[in-house]
Write a protein that holds these residues in place. Structure first.
Motif, short mmCIF file in Angstrom:
data_model
loop_
_atom_site.label_atom_id
_atom_site.label_comp_id
_atom_site.label_asym_id
_atom_site.label_seq_id
_atom_site.Cartn_x
_atom_site.Cartn_y
_atom_site.Cartn_z
N ALA A 96 0.82 -1.21 0.00
CA ALA A 96 0.00 0.00 0.00
C ALA A 96 0.86 1.27 0.00
O ALA A 96 0.33 2.38 0.05
N ASP A 97 2.17 1.09 -0.05
CA ASP A 97 3.09 2.24 -0.02
C ASP A 97 2.97 3.03 -1.32
O ASP A 97 2.80 2.47 -2.40
N LYS A 98 3.07 4.35 -1.16
CA LYS A 98 2.92 5.21 -2.35
C LYS A 98 4.07 5.01 -3.35
O LYS A 98 3.88 5.10 -4.55
N THR A 99 5.27 4.71 -2.85
CA THR A 99 6.43 4.67 -3.74
C THR A 99 7.17 3.35 -3.75
O THR A 99 7.83 3.01 -4.73
N ASN A 100 7.07 2.57 -2.68
CA ASN A 100 7.95 1.41 -2.53
C ASN A 100 7.17 0.15 -2.19
O ASN A 100 7.25 -0.38 -1.09
N LYS A 101 6.39 -0.34 -3.16
CA LYS A 101 5.42 -1.40 -2.90
C LYS A 101 6.02 -2.75 -2.54
O LYS A 101 5.34 -3.60 -1.97
N ASN A 102 7.27 -2.97 -2.87
CA ASN A 102 7.88 -4.27 -2.56
C ASN A 102 8.83 -4.22 -1.38
O ASN A 102 9.47 -5.22 -1.04
N ALA A 103 8.92 -3.05 -0.74
CA ALA A 103 9.83 -2.92 0.40
C ALA A 103 9.30 -3.70 1.59
O ALA A 103 8.09 -3.81 1.79
N PRO A 104 10.20 -4.27 2.40
CA PRO A 104 9.75 -4.86 3.66
C PRO A 104 9.31 -3.74 4.60
O PRO A 104 9.61 -2.58 4.37
N MET A 105 8.56 -4.08 5.64
CA MET A 105 8.07 -3.04 6.55
C MET A 105 8.27 -3.44 8.00
O MET A 105 8.38 -4.61 8.33
N ASP A 106 8.33 -2.40 8.86
CA ASP A 106 8.61 -2.64 10.28
C ASP A 106 7.41 -3.19 11.04
O ASP A 106 7.58 -3.86 12.05
N GLY A 107 6.20 -2.85 10.61
CA GLY A 107 5.02 -3.32 11.33
C GLY A 107 5.04 -2.89 12.79
O GLY A 107 4.74 -3.67 13.70
N ALA A 108 5.38 -1.62 13.03
CA ALA A 108 5.49 -1.14 14.41
C ALA A 108 4.13 -1.13 15.10
O ALA A 108 3.98 -1.63 16.22
N SER A 109 3.12 -0.58 14.42
CA SER A 109 1.77 -0.63 15.01
C SER A 109 1.07 -1.93 14.62
O SER A 109 0.45 -2.58 15.44
N ALA A 271 -3.34 5.61 7.16
CA ALA A 271 -2.40 5.77 6.03
C ALA A 271 -1.16 4.90 6.16
O ALA A 271 -0.59 4.49 5.14
N TYR A 272 -0.74 4.58 7.39
CA TYR A 272 0.47 3.78 7.55
C TYR A 272 0.24 2.29 7.30
O TYR A 272 1.19 1.51 7.24
N HIS A 273 -1.02 1.87 7.15
CA HIS A 273 -1.35 0.45 7.02
C HIS A 273 -0.68 -0.15 5.78
O HIS A 273 -0.86 0.32 4.67
N HIS A 274 0.13 -1.19 5.99
CA HIS A 274 0.84 -1.88 4.91
C HIS A 274 1.72 -0.93 4.10
O HIS A 274 1.84 -1.07 2.88
N ALA A 275 2.33 0.01 4.82
CA ALA A 275 3.24 0.97 4.18
C ALA A 275 4.52 1.07 5.02
O ALA A 275 4.54 0.68 6.18
N THR A 276 5.57 1.59 4.40
CA THR A 276 6.85 1.68 5.11
C THR A 276 6.80 2.70 6.24
O THR A 276 7.68 2.73 7.10
N THR A 277 5.75 3.54 6.26
CA THR A 277 5.60 4.53 7.34
C THR A 277 5.14 3.89 8.65
O THR A 277 5.10 4.59 9.68
N ASP A 278 4.81 2.61 8.64
CA ASP A 278 4.44 1.93 9.89
C ASP A 278 5.72 1.58 10.65
O ASP A 278 6.14 0.44 10.73
#
Length: 302
Positions: A96-109, A271-278
């Motif tokens: 769901a990331d605006k720019t980096n759809k294949n990046a791994p994510m932290d899943g902080a929340s 907005a952070y859901h399934h995005a690198t901003t999480d």
């Protein structure tokens, strides 16, 4: 009402940061194994009875994964029980990331905050003398492989290989647990699924599957939150159902509610859901406190 012990938001924040520091908790990765080992050791250090439930599954994109559900029991001898559910894995891609759809994510929340609240509840309960223990046993049940599902809105170009198989591509760990209950023949008076409970400005609404299957538990938690002054977080707003681990715990006979960050404006998820901003920058001690103190207090009105 009997007063629950204090839920320490700083401790919950540190537990969130610790999980994120392992790296993305994607099944089959070293970070995933290390995180799972740490969770098991942490619960054991609190004196809880810990069980691991390994399982194997295939994901929607054909990846063969090895997962494990982690069960930690407080007061295992108590006949009356309440389940606290969460998931400890992270989604392998920020689709769901605006720019980096294949990046791994932290899943902080999305994942880590829920596990952190469970850990802090376990830590606090383990420190109570018998005279100050709640009247129920508590089972902290952390599911694996919740988040490796097919999202038609972001992955329309990818085939869901589980379609028509009878298995949902989401919630692989809870689907397995529901079919192979651990402890055997497990029963609880109700369950609380925590998911995305750590972000700044967290808002929790009364989700449809929760209302349908566990209205009494939903009312109990929301009323406790109101009495504690957390109505800004726990809104008396009815919203539609979502696919989450509580779908399967309800099917297994545990009336379960889902507490997750619901974005009432426009999109269903924040907005952070399934995005690198999480990541840790969105984690807020006030939200962790509101959720953790509310659920802990609910155990003390039993």
């Amino acid at each position: 009402m009997p007063k629950a012990p204090v839920f320490n938001a700083d401790s919950a924040y540190a537990f969130t940061a610790k999980q994120v520091a392992f790296g993305p908790r994607v099944p089959n990765s070293k970070a995933h194994v290390a995180t799972g080992n740490w969770l098991v050791a942490k619960f054991k250090s609190f004196g809880l009875k810990v069980m691991e439930q390994p399982f194997e599954a295939m994901t929607f994109d054909g990846t063969y994964i090895k997962g494990r559900n982690i069960i930690a029991q407080y007061q295992p001898q108590a006949a009356r029980r309440v389940a606290i559910f969460g998931h400890w894995d992270t989604r392998p891609f920020a689709d769901a990331d605006k720019t980096n759809k294949n990046a791994p994510m932290d899943g902080a929340s999305d994942g880590a905050s829920a596990v952190a609240v469970a850990l802090e509840m376990a830590r606090v309960l383990s420190q109570q003398p018998d005279s100050l223990a709640p009247n129920v046993g508590v089972d902290f049940i952390l599911f694996d492989a919740e988040d490796w599902g097919h999202d038609a809105s972001t992955q329309s170009d990818v085939k869901n290989q589980l379609e028509g198989s009878g298995s949902d591509s989401w919630c692989l760990g809870s689907q397995y647990w529901a079919k192979h209950l651990l402890p055997a023949n497990y029963k609880a008076e109700y369950g609380v699924l925590l998911d995305m409970v750590g972000a700044k400005g967290g808002v929790f609404t009364r989700e449809e599957t929760s209302r349908t299957n566990a209205r009494f538990a939903l009312d109990k938690i929301w009323n406790v939150a109101s009495r504690l002054g957390y109505s800004d977080y726990f809104r008396y707003e009815d919203t539609g159902g979502i696919t989450d681990d509580h779908v399967y715990t309800n099917q297994a006979g545990i009336p379960t509610i889902d507490i997750y960050h619901h974005n009432s404006a426009g999109d269903y998820f924040p907005a952070y859901h399934h995005a690198t901003t999480d990541n840790m920058s969105i984690i807020d001690r006030n939200t962790l406190k509101a959720v953790g103190q509310t659920v802990l207090q609910a155990l003390y009105v039993e």
